[in-house]
Design an enzyme around this catalytic site. Structure first.
Site, PDB file in Angstrom:
ATOM      1  N   SER A 149       0.848  -1.194   0.000  1.00  0.00           N
ATOM      2  CA  SER A 149       0.000   0.000   0.000  1.00  0.00           C
ATOM      3  C   SER A 149       0.881   1.240   0.000  1.00  0.00           C
ATOM      4  CB  SER A 149      -0.897   0.016   1.246  1.00  0.00           C
ATOM      5  OG  SER A 149      -1.572   1.254   1.360  1.00  0.00           O
ATOM      6  N   TYR A 162      -2.286  -0.754   9.836  1.00  0.00           N
ATOM      7  CA  TYR A 162      -2.329  -1.257   8.462  1.00  0.00           C
ATOM      8  C   TYR A 162      -1.091  -0.810   7.680  1.00  0.00           C
ATOM      9  CZ  TYR A 162      -4.026  -1.957   3.670  1.00  0.00           C
ATOM     10  OH  TYR A 162      -4.159  -2.337   2.358  1.00  0.00           O
ATOM     11  N   LYS A 166       1.966  -3.121   6.186  1.00  0.00           N
ATOM     12  CA  LYS A 166       2.323  -3.151   4.775  1.00  0.00           C
ATOM     13  C   LYS A 166       3.808  -2.833   4.584  1.00  0.00           C
ATOM     14  CE  LYS A 166      -1.521  -4.348   2.792  1.00  0.00           C
ATOM     15  NZ  LYS A 166      -1.620  -5.645   2.085  1.00  0.00           N
ATOM     16  N   ILE A 195      -6.946   4.232  -4.362  1.00  0.00           N
ATOM     17  CA  ILE A 195      -7.702   3.518  -5.384  1.00  0.00           C
ATOM     18  C   ILE A 195      -9.185   3.568  -5.044  1.00  0.00           C
ATOM     19  CG2 ILE A 195      -7.957   1.350  -6.632  1.00  0.00           C
ATOM     20  CD1 ILE A 195      -5.190   2.692  -6.940  1.00  0.00           C
TER      21      ILE A 195
END
Length: 255
Positions: A149, A162, A166, A195
């Protein structure tokens, strides 16, 4: 003159029933790869993607995989081996795309140990142990792509665990590339930027989306197909000398 029939190369895409994973599966099939995709909670969606590939003349199978349940990895591996044999008459596959994951939307002060552990299990521990389990069945000279990410590079409130995980996956990418270099297995990570998918519970309101788009050099949010097409392009010998790299697909966000 004898002719050699070239066997179809096969990719396994985890979390391939929706979003970026679905796009990767569809684009890989368009490039002639056999596709094994996994789903977790929505078997209908997984089967729909496989059927879409088959309807276009490709070969695809959807299998259930719960990336949070490490004890299920042995049985998943046996299912995978059975499908490889029955559908392709093979004992190995060529490419693994570790895409399955869960998002975080909690500030540090609100993150519980339960949320933390779940994020670690799916986004880091699961990636490590599933890859460890499956790498004996990846062909020498194959490739692993870990979906990371942009949050591993830049910070955004509410995604601390998160993003840190990553970043850890990107570290694992280099270590797997190092330790499996003797088998010429390449291991790279692809880091999507902002995204426009439903991952993490929704796309957000329009003003927020426009704000993020304005921070991106190309002036728009990315689409799942921006990432899916790129990952599929890596799944070929065209990228034969790309190894242990982090590649961001983010349209130039936060530069």
């Amino acid at each position: 003159m004898s002719t050699t029939i070239q066997q179809q190369k096969i990719v396994l895409v985890t979390g391939g029933s929706r979003g970026i994973g679905k796009s990767i599966a569809l684009h890989a099939a368009e490039r002639g790869l056999g596709v094994i995709l996994t789903y977790n909670n929505n078997p209908e969606k997984g089967r729909e993607v496989a059927e879409q590939i088959r309807a276009s003349g490709g070969k695809a199978v959807a299998l259930k995989l719960d990336a949070s349940l490490l004890s299920s990895f042995d049985s998943f591996t046996e299912q995978l081996r059975a499908v490889l044999k029955s559908e392709w008459n093979r004992d190995e596959f060529d490419y693994l795309v570790n895409n399955a994951g869960i998002a975080q939307r909690t500030l540090i002060k609100d993150t519980t140990e339960e949320v933390f552990d779940q994020l670690v299990t799916v986004n880091f521990k699961g990636v490590f142990f599933l890859t460890q389990k499956l790498i004996p069945f990846i062909t020498d000279g194959g490739q692993i792509i870990n979906i990371s990410s942009g949050l591993a590079r830049f910070a955004f409130p509410g995604t601390a665990v998160y993003g840190a995980l990553k970043a850890g996956v990107e570290g694992l990418t280099r270590y797997f590339a190092k330790e499996y270099a003797d088998r010429k297995i390449r291991v790279n990570s692809v880091a999507p930027g902002a995204i426009d998918t439903e991952f993490g519970g929704g796309k957000g309101d329009e003003s927020h989306r426009q704000q993020i788009a304005s921070m991106t050099a190309l002036g728009r949010l990315g689409e799942a197909d921006d990432v899916g097409a790129f990952v599929a392009s890596l799944l070929s010998d065209d990228s034969r000398y790309v190894n242990a790299q982090r590649i961001e697909v983010g349209g130039g966000i936060y530069i």
